[in-house]
Design a protein around this motif. Sequence first.
Motif, PDB file in Angstrom:
ATOM      1  N   GLN A 210      35.996  43.423  23.902  1.00  0.00           N
ATOM      2  CA  GLN A 210      35.396  43.167  25.211  1.00  0.00           C
ATOM      3  C   GLN A 210      35.983  41.905  25.836  1.00  0.00           C
ATOM      4  N   PHE A 211      36.367  42.018  27.102  1.00  0.00           N
ATOM      5  CA  PHE A 211      36.891  40.869  27.834  1.00  0.00           C
ATOM      6  C   PHE A 211      35.815  39.800  28.010  1.00  0.00           C
ATOM      7  N   PRO A 212      36.210  38.550  28.221  1.00  0.00           N
ATOM      8  CA  PRO A 212      35.226  37.500  28.504  1.00  0.00           C
ATOM      9  C   PRO A 212      34.326  37.808  29.697  1.00  0.00           C
ATOM     10  N   ASN A 213      34.821  38.615  30.648  1.00  0.00           N
ATOM     11  CA  ASN A 213      34.005  38.931  31.826  1.00  0.00           C
ATOM     12  C   ASN A 213      33.164  40.192  31.668  1.00  0.00           C
ATOM     13  N   GLY A 214      33.225  40.829  30.490  1.00  0.00           N
ATOM     14  CA  GLY A 214      32.354  41.967  30.229  1.00  0.00           C
ATOM     15  C   GLY A 214      33.011  43.327  30.273  1.00  0.00           C
ATOM     16  N   ASP A 228      46.006  47.364  29.796  1.00  0.00           N
ATOM     17  CA  ASP A 228      45.255  46.106  29.734  1.00  0.00           C
ATOM     18  C   ASP A 228      44.170  46.020  30.803  1.00  0.00           C
ATOM     19  N   ALA A 229      44.138  46.959  31.725  1.00  0.00           N
ATOM     20  CA  ALA A 229      43.169  46.888  32.822  1.00  0.00           C
ATOM     21  C   ALA A 229      41.763  47.223  32.346  1.00  0.00           C
ATOM     22  N   ILE A 230      40.774  46.740  33.097  1.00  0.00           N
ATOM     23  CA  ILE A 230      39.391  47.182  32.889  1.00  0.00           C
ATOM     24  C   ILE A 230      39.363  48.665  33.237  1.00  0.00           C
ATOM     25  N   THR A 231      39.067  49.499  32.252  1.00  0.00           N
ATOM     26  CA  THR A 231      39.312  50.932  32.401  1.00  0.00           C
ATOM     27  C   THR A 231      38.042  51.717  32.673  1.00  0.00           C
ATOM     28  N   ASN A 233      38.451  54.580  34.186  1.00  0.00           N
ATOM     29  CA  ASN A 233      38.988  55.935  34.117  1.00  0.00           C
ATOM     30  C   ASN A 233      38.374  56.700  32.945  1.00  0.00           C
ATOM     31  N   ASP A 234      38.047  57.952  33.199  1.00  0.00           N
ATOM     32  CA  ASP A 234      37.366  58.792  32.205  1.00  0.00           C
ATOM     33  C   ASP A 234      36.060  58.155  31.736  1.00  0.00           C
ATOM     34  N   ASN A 235      35.510  57.270  32.552  1.00  0.00           N
ATOM     35  CA  ASN A 235      34.202  56.648  32.306  1.00  0.00           C
ATOM     36  C   ASN A 235      34.190  55.780  31.052  1.00  0.00           C
ATOM     37  N   ALA A 236      35.357  55.248  30.675  1.00  0.00           N
ATOM     38  CA  ALA A 236      35.481  54.543  29.403  1.00  0.00           C
ATOM     39  C   ALA A 236      34.555  53.331  29.310  1.00  0.00           C
ATOM     40  N   VAL A 237      34.631  52.414  30.280  1.00  0.00           N
ATOM     41  CA  VAL A 237      33.798  51.215  30.225  1.00  0.00           C
ATOM     42  C   VAL A 237      32.318  51.578  30.236  1.00  0.00           C
ATOM     43  N   VAL A 238      31.947  52.523  31.076  1.00  0.00           N
ATOM     44  CA  VAL A 238      30.542  52.921  31.162  1.00  0.00           C
ATOM     45  C   VAL A 238      30.059  53.503  29.836  1.00  0.00           C
ATOM     46  N   GLU A 239      30.890  54.308  29.190  1.00  0.00           N
ATOM     47  CA  GLU A 239      30.467  54.928  27.939  1.00  0.00           C
ATOM     48  C   GLU A 239      30.388  53.910  26.802  1.00  0.00           C
ATOM     49  N   GLN A 293      40.777  51.721  37.617  1.00  0.00           N
ATOM     50  CA  GLN A 293      41.138  50.547  36.830  1.00  0.00           C
ATOM     51  C   GLN A 293      40.963  49.309  37.698  1.00  0.00           C
ATOM     52  N   HIS A 294      40.558  48.210  37.079  1.00  0.00           N
ATOM     53  CA  HIS A 294      40.476  46.924  37.767  1.00  0.00           C
ATOM     54  C   HIS A 294      41.286  45.908  36.972  1.00  0.00           C
ATOM     55  N   ASP A 295      42.007  45.060  37.670  1.00  0.00           N
ATOM     56  CA  ASP A 295      42.746  44.013  36.992  1.00  0.00           C
ATOM     57  C   ASP A 295      41.773  43.145  36.201  1.00  0.00           C
ATOM     58  N   PRO A 296      42.085  42.804  34.940  1.00  0.00           N
ATOM     59  CA  PRO A 296      41.117  42.066  34.127  1.00  0.00           C
ATOM     60  C   PRO A 296      40.803  40.669  34.640  1.00  0.00           C
ATOM     61  N   LEU A 297      41.734  40.050  35.365  1.00  0.00           N
ATOM     62  CA  LEU A 297      41.527  38.679  35.827  1.00  0.00           C
ATOM     63  C   LEU A 297      41.055  38.605  37.274  1.00  0.00           C
ATOM     64  N   THR A 298      41.660  39.378  38.165  1.00  0.00           N
ATOM     65  CA  THR A 298      41.283  39.314  39.579  1.00  0.00           C
ATOM     66  C   THR A 298      40.169  40.289  39.936  1.00  0.00           C
ATOM     67  N   LEU A 299      39.968  41.314  39.106  1.00  0.00           N
ATOM     68  CA  LEU A 299      39.002  42.395  39.321  1.00  0.00           C
ATOM     69  C   LEU A 299      39.397  43.330  40.459  1.00  0.00           C
ATOM     70  N   ALA A 300      40.551  43.123  41.076  1.00  0.00           N
ATOM     71  CA  ALA A 300      41.014  44.011  42.144  1.00  0.00           C
ATOM     72  C   ALA A 300      41.402  45.366  41.566  1.00  0.00           C
TER      73      ALA A 300
END
Length: 435
Positions: A210-214, A228-231, A233-239, A293-300
């Motif tokens: 888990q990234f420092p930002n969650g 490396d992105a916050i993923t 896609n395919d509902n990965a982070v949510v799951e 996907q969201h960039d892990p640092l900028t969240l864009a």
Amino acid sequence: MPAVRRLVTLLPLVFALSSPVFAAQIGTIPPAESLTTERVQALPPAQRDAWAAYVARSDAQRAADRAALAAEREGMSTWPARPEGGHSEGSMPLDKPGHWYASDAARLVIANILSFQTPAGGWGKNQPRDRPARLKGQDFVADNSNKKATPGDFDAAKDPQWSYVGTIDNDATITEIRFLAKAAPHQEPELAKACRAAAERGLRYLLAAQFPNGGWPQVWPLQGGYHDAITMNDNAVVEVAELMGWASRGEADLGFLPADLKAAAAAAHDRAVQLLLATQIRVDGRLTLWAQQHDPLTLAPSSARNYEPPALSAGESARALEFLMQLPKPTPAIVESVRAGVAVLRELPVRGRAFVKVDGARRLIDQPGAGPLWARFYDPATLTPVFGDRDKSLHDNVNDISAERRNGYSWWGTWPVKTLAAYDAWAARWLKPGN
């Protein structure tokens, strides 16, 4: 909890315009940025230490994983072929009657899962688990490299021999943990203990990833590029967040977990909820949707494969909203996130159109009575549909991309229908009258 940056201004259009290949080409899809030490060092000092420690932990774990395989192979002139690839989730059913998990078929799956757990504690993807156990010196994961990749392809593995070694893509790791937890009560004591120990290792792997930002990356230890992105896609982070919630409460057969792990899972779940609130994109000050996907640092929003632009996603946003609606005590921020996201999803569908095959290739055509349909991707500044092709070209009309990509990807779908159907009951409980 580390501070999370919220996007509060209009996200600029991130697609670099280029000479059109088709008349309707509107841009070129840029590559995602890896999470690197150089990027971390450019962060504000208050954020730097946590991210530097994360990258160092990833580097150390990757080295340890590779060293473990090398140690197994020491003295071997040859080693077994890579494990078989194929459909993974279907080989680990979670809906069988209890007696099935005591069967030989279930024990075959258990043996495979236990043997292929990586030294870090995760599992690879696209690997059937109803197959023989791992052999000494065998790769930890099936071959997930893109054999069609060309130079400059976003999906080309930096090392084809070491790709997706520990991932949450395609429900990997999540499903292995859940299967072991479900099967454990039906085994003899020694095997039950092994199942629970491996499930616990898997959860600790997810906590380490888990990234420092969650958020969570698609692959950990980090692999680079869009992995490396916050993923979302395919509902990965949510799951993963959902799994952490179950673990914290001892649900989904996870009641055996020690108290410290339940507490850590609860904290990880809460960080993930805050991350979802932080990554919901604002357009002209208005909350809208999430990206794949969201960039892990900028969240864009971040790109992924050549044809997957840094754009908002109807399907992944619908699943994120479902997750938020399932939270038992939503804060005002969560309530507003859901209200706003649903409002946008209700504005976006097209009706009277269908995405069907015409002369061998799918096209969006007029069809009275059809719909509603949502595009897979929406421009993060204008909320208009966008479509990518393998050559990285970006288009505003799905019919302008190649037949191969039209046939091989779900550009239009009905993903939000279930979410919107559930919203009214949720809103009646949590929204104040007039909102």
